[in-house]
Design a protein around this motif. Sequence first.
Motif, short mmCIF file in Angstrom:
data_model
loop_
_atom_site.label_atom_id
_atom_site.label_comp_id
_atom_site.label_asym_id
_atom_site.label_seq_id
_atom_site.Cartn_x
_atom_site.Cartn_y
_atom_site.Cartn_z
N LEU A 266 0.87 -1.31 0.05
CA LEU A 266 0.10 0.10 0.01
C LEU A 266 0.91 1.29 0.01
O LEU A 266 0.39 2.32 -0.49
CB LEU A 266 -0.95 0.07 1.17
N GLY A 267 2.14 1.21 0.52
CA GLY A 267 2.84 2.39 0.68
C GLY A 267 2.37 3.26 1.78
O GLY A 267 3.29 4.46 2.00
N CYS A 268 1.63 2.95 2.67
CA CYS A 268 1.43 3.72 3.59
C CYS A 268 2.16 3.88 5.01
O CYS A 268 3.18 2.81 5.06
CB CYS A 268 0.03 3.31 4.26
N SER A 269 1.98 4.68 5.80
CA SER A 269 2.98 4.70 6.90
C SER A 269 2.19 5.10 8.08
O SER A 269 1.20 5.99 8.02
CB SER A 269 4.15 6.06 6.71
N MET A 270 2.22 4.34 9.28
CA MET A 270 1.49 4.70 10.47
C MET A 270 1.85 6.05 10.94
O MET A 270 2.88 6.39 11.08
CB MET A 270 1.57 3.59 11.29
N PRO A 271 0.69 6.61 11.70
CA PRO A 271 0.92 7.91 12.51
C PRO A 271 1.66 7.70 13.78
O PRO A 271 1.76 6.45 14.23
CB PRO A 271 -0.30 8.45 12.70
N GLU A 272 2.54 8.47 14.12
CA GLU A 272 3.32 8.08 15.46
C GLU A 272 2.56 7.64 16.61
O GLU A 272 2.86 6.67 17.42
CB GLU A 272 4.23 9.19 15.87
N ARG A 277 0.81 3.28 20.49
CA ARG A 277 -0.40 2.44 20.98
C ARG A 277 -0.11 0.93 20.42
O ARG A 277 -0.40 0.09 21.57
CB ARG A 277 -1.68 2.98 20.20
N MET A 278 0.40 0.86 19.43
CA MET A 278 0.72 -0.55 19.01
C MET A 278 1.60 -1.38 19.86
O MET A 278 1.22 -2.33 20.37
CB MET A 278 1.17 -0.54 17.45
N ILE A 279 2.67 -0.65 20.19
CA ILE A 279 3.72 -1.03 20.99
C ILE A 279 3.10 -1.30 22.42
O ILE A 279 3.29 -2.63 23.17
CB ILE A 279 5.08 -0.07 21.27
N GLU A 280 2.17 -0.42 23.05
CA GLU A 280 1.70 -0.84 24.35
C GLU A 280 0.55 -1.97 24.17
O GLU A 280 0.56 -2.74 25.01
CB GLU A 280 0.85 0.51 24.75
N LEU A 281 0.06 -1.95 23.06
CA LEU A 281 -1.09 -2.97 23.11
C LEU A 281 -0.48 -4.47 23.13
O LEU A 281 -0.75 -5.37 23.78
CB LEU A 281 -1.89 -3.21 21.72
N CYS A 282 0.85 -4.70 22.32
CA CYS A 282 1.53 -5.89 22.24
C CYS A 282 2.36 -6.16 23.43
O CYS A 282 2.32 -7.44 23.83
CB CYS A 282 2.46 -5.74 21.08
N GLU A 283 2.64 -5.01 24.37
CA GLU A 283 3.37 -5.26 25.50
C GLU A 283 2.36 -5.64 26.53
O GLU A 283 2.95 -6.72 27.22
CB GLU A 283 4.06 -3.98 25.97
N PHE A 298 13.52 5.15 2.39
CA PHE A 298 12.80 5.84 1.14
C PHE A 298 11.92 7.00 1.84
O PHE A 298 11.50 7.85 0.82
CB PHE A 298 11.94 4.85 0.52
N LEU A 299 11.63 7.26 2.90
CA LEU A 299 11.13 7.99 3.49
C LEU A 299 11.77 9.72 3.45
O LEU A 299 12.89 9.59 3.39
CB LEU A 299 10.87 7.96 5.02
N PRO A 300 10.99 10.39 2.75
CA PRO A 300 11.60 12.06 2.43
C PRO A 300 12.17 12.68 3.66
O PRO A 300 13.06 13.51 3.74
CB PRO A 300 10.37 12.71 1.95
N ASN A 301 11.33 12.47 4.87
CA ASN A 301 11.88 12.96 6.23
C ASN A 301 11.80 11.70 7.26
O ASN A 301 11.04 11.59 8.02
CB ASN A 301 11.06 14.17 6.57
N PRO A 302 12.94 10.94 7.27
CA PRO A 302 12.91 9.65 8.09
C PRO A 302 13.07 9.76 9.33
O PRO A 302 12.35 9.26 10.27
CB PRO A 302 14.15 8.93 7.33
N ALA A 303 13.72 10.87 9.91
CA ALA A 303 13.79 11.19 11.24
C ALA A 303 12.48 11.54 11.85
O ALA A 303 12.33 11.53 12.97
CB ALA A 303 14.63 12.54 11.64
N TYR A 304 11.27 11.93 10.99
CA TYR A 304 10.00 12.35 11.47
C TYR A 304 9.08 11.18 11.38
O TYR A 304 8.07 11.25 11.71
CB TYR A 304 9.53 13.63 10.72
N SER A 305 9.56 10.05 10.91
CA SER A 305 8.57 8.79 10.84
C SER A 305 9.50 7.58 11.50
O SER A 305 9.99 6.85 10.37
CB SER A 305 8.29 8.49 9.61
N ARG A 306 9.67 7.85 12.46
CA ARG A 306 10.71 6.72 13.56
C ARG A 306 9.93 5.33 13.46
O ARG A 306 8.80 5.16 13.29
CB ARG A 306 10.80 7.23 15.08
#
Length: 480
Positions: A266-272, A277-283, A298-306
């Motif tokens: 899909l090419g999508c990226s999850m919001p931070e 929330r995903m990390i907390e759910l799995c933990e 490939f992200l244009p601003n990789p530091a802003y999409s950790r």
Amino acid sequence: MAKKYRALAEHYAKAIASGSLGKGERLPSLRDIAVLHRVSISTAVEACRLLERQGYVEAKSRAGYFVIDAMPLVKRAGAAAVSDFDNANERIDPADYVGVHERISVTLARGTRRPMKVDLAGAVCAPELYPGAALRDNMLRLLRARPRVYGTHPQREGVTKLREAIARCSVSRGMHADPETILVTHGCSEALSLALMAVTSPGDVVAIESPTYFGILQIIESLGLKAIEIPTRPDTGISLDALEFAINHMGRIQAVVCMPSVQNPLGCSMPETAKTRMIELCEKHNIALIEDDTYGFFLPNPAYSRPLKAWDKKGNVIYCNSLNKSLSPGLRVGWLIGGKWHKKIEMLMYAVSRHREEMLQLVVADFMAGSAFSRHMKRMNALLKQQRTQLVEAILGHFPAGTEVTCPDAGLLLWVRLPDGKNTDILFDKALAEGIRICPGSIFSNMDKFNDCLRLSCGMPIKGRVESAIRTLGRLAREL
């Protein structure tokens, strides 16, 4: 203020995605935003800064914020409206516990039976987009400097210089990786296989995105696991509500495998916020979280999409990555960070394939040690942005009216949905007869949810044979 500024940023992001605010247009002034939305100036400032970090706008000194790219997430041929692909069933059903069948292998095998004029199926760029000459020169120089490299024993966990270079590059993704925790693998596929081997046993259930990269389905099948598919959107990624429902109501899930940054297909990226929330759910439920970050560079601003790993405090995330797509398809150099399963994965690696070939690691380490890799990615991403735009325009111009196509901000893949339930398995056969290879949507799921979809690569320049192939595909799709 946190919820207010995020909601405000989302409002303007949607306006940009829909085309209401076009490229180059100026956002209202901070004072006007504050008055219009009845918020404080500081809330307006934080909202605009968030939009800037997400790549929607840029700030110009004493002039305000201006839209960078007004291309919507999904475009529909023959209509102005923006679609969300109807979100393909946010419902989870027990019948989704399915094993992988032979459809993927058969489709892939059929796609290699005859010579291809144009390959739009492979998730790979044109050779000229990769630094092949620089890598070749590095190898020749290293062979001259180390003529006995093939007569000595390689390091078990991977070349130290490479692990140190990977750790430095990870900083650009917002991660702080200890080189000692990095295990070098034969591409990302081996990393994912080792991760699943470490946290599951045959018969266990693994949650995956839907649609997902077909290679993950093959790995799950090879390990005797079961897959449960979680709906995934082309704007926000995997549905956490559906995942939570599956965890709470559908039996024990042993692991989750996902691509939160530039998901394939899909090419999508999850919001931070969704990542945390995903990390907390799995933990909370003691579920291993396996992250595939193959397209993160490939992200244009990789530091802003950790990546998810950047928030992992308890070692519950197994991070997998490779340079196959970004640096060289032929080198097959990948790595993983195993978290609390590090020792187990290290032993599994030794049991499965012993030591990794050293020369290729040295070549990659030499290239990544300085600024060459970041310059290369900047050039590659600029070219891919042009090619994505051109391919979207070509699809909309030649495919049947009502065709939908994603417009991701990064990467080299587009997800296309044909109108009126047109079957892309049939299109796959007709395209092969014309010497064109595509990826039908059926191989990205165990269920018949994406039979009207296909994945196309924009890794090749959109001209000549590629442009002609798109015209041919459009004609074939209209004839279905």
